[in-house]
Scaffold this active site. Sequence first.
Site, mmCIF file in Angstrom:
data_model
loop_
_atom_site.group_PDB
_atom_site.id
_atom_site.type_symbol
_atom_site.label_atom_id
_atom_site.label_comp_id
_atom_site.label_asym_id
_atom_site.label_seq_id
_atom_site.Cartn_x
_atom_site.Cartn_y
_atom_site.Cartn_z
ATOM 1 N N CYS A 116 19.534 -38.512 4.127
ATOM 2 C CA CYS A 116 18.806 -39.466 3.317
ATOM 3 C C CYS A 116 18.648 -38.925 1.907
ATOM 4 O O CYS A 116 18.693 -37.737 1.671
ATOM 5 C CB CYS A 116 17.456 -39.806 3.931
ATOM 6 N N HIS A 265 -3.077 -9.766 -0.751
ATOM 7 C CA HIS A 265 -2.237 -10.223 -1.870
ATOM 8 C C HIS A 265 -1.451 -9.048 -2.473
ATOM 9 O O HIS A 265 -0.239 -9.134 -2.671
ATOM 10 C CB HIS A 265 -3.125 -10.883 -2.919
ATOM 11 N N GLU A 266 -2.140 -7.956 -2.747
ATOM 12 C CA GLU A 266 -1.471 -6.820 -3.413
ATOM 13 C C GLU A 266 -0.456 -6.150 -2.487
ATOM 14 O O GLU A 266 0.579 -5.670 -2.945
ATOM 15 C CB GLU A 266 -2.504 -5.804 -3.937
ATOM 16 N N HIS A 269 2.743 -7.866 -2.890
ATOM 17 C CA HIS A 269 3.506 -7.338 -4.034
ATOM 18 C C HIS A 269 4.164 -6.009 -3.666
ATOM 19 O O HIS A 269 5.327 -5.784 -3.978
ATOM 20 C CB HIS A 269 2.586 -7.135 -5.242
ATOM 21 N N HIS A 275 4.842 -14.336 -6.684
ATOM 22 C CA HIS A 275 3.902 -15.406 -6.343
ATOM 23 C C HIS A 275 4.569 -16.596 -5.678
ATOM 24 O O HIS A 275 5.766 -16.813 -5.793
ATOM 25 C CB HIS A 275 3.122 -15.827 -7.596
#
Length: 309
Positions: A116, A265-266, A269, A275
């Site tokens: 589609c 979060h760190e 990394h 991100h």
Amino acid sequence: MASKVISFFSFSLIALYLLSQSALADSHGNGQSPFGFLNHLQGCHKGEKVKGIQELKKYLEKFGYLNYNNTSANQDDDDFDELLESALKTYQLNYNLNITGVLDAKTVSQMSLSRCALADIVNGSTRMQSGKKRVDHHGSSHFHTVSHFTFFGGNPKWPSTKYHLSYAFLAGTRVDAVTPVGRAFAAWAANTHFTFSWTRNISEADITISFESGDHGDGYPFDGPGATLAHAYAPTDGRFHYDAEENWSVGASPGAFDLETLALHEIGHLLGLHHSSVEGAIMFPTFSAGETKGLHEDDIQGIRTLYNA
Ligand code: TQI
Ligand code: CA
Ligand code: ZN
Ligand code: ZN
């Protein structure tokens, strides 16, 4: 008047008929795949320049995998660049193919199937349901898990033999940070091929965690309360710094930042994730005081993609 109405009516009918014919011809190509250009591109990978790659870029852009806005790379050339490779990986992830970043035979045949005309990805999020097997109105079924993790330029990562990483806390670390940081490592370990252990031997540690304030000698000075809260380096550097001047908390606490959420979060990394545009992801670049967040499927898919695991 009556004849005008009739001629307008018949004109509409003819227009409708023509429209429906061209729509059919477009989606089914009179039995011929409209994606014939793909066949001679089979086997193409990053770094190559082959006539027709432009078409591949257009295909991936049309379905939302590729966006050359605000980049120095060029959409209108035949260079198989970094951005194209990452778009191809997302496509492969979405269609449950091996995430090779190479336009291999299976990817070519998936792309050649009629499909589609709606984009898979709209505004950086998927209109497909994450992780659910769905059958579309053409009867083909596929797993839809479009993700929006990103990596550092050049995709730095830990070597494949190095899946056990040790971490150490440097002098000055608040004792109440040890448990939340340990819990963050445990969460990543539970969802990836990595394992982690705490070592007191700083010189042998792969990862070091410390609390720093202001200019602390690495060229990225902290800024007092607010703004930057922490930072960490891409693989295989291993440095993870908290801004010592923030109001830190263990768990959600009004006006304070949760040590564990920041560590999640760190560590992302440290492992090679940049991100993500997925709002729920731990790598999404917004986080508020007083809240906690956990790992998201997008974060986990990011690591799996980066490490082919
Ligand atoms: N620190 C930034 C961050 O960790 C530092 C940074 C900016 C960075 N760009 C980077 C680190 C690229 C590595 C690679 O993203 S921060 C968030 C978030 C921060 C920000 O203190 O601004 C979180 C720390 F994502 F919400 F913006 C943690 Cl979760
Ligand atoms: Ca700060
Ligand atoms: Zn630093
Ligand atoms: Zn970040």
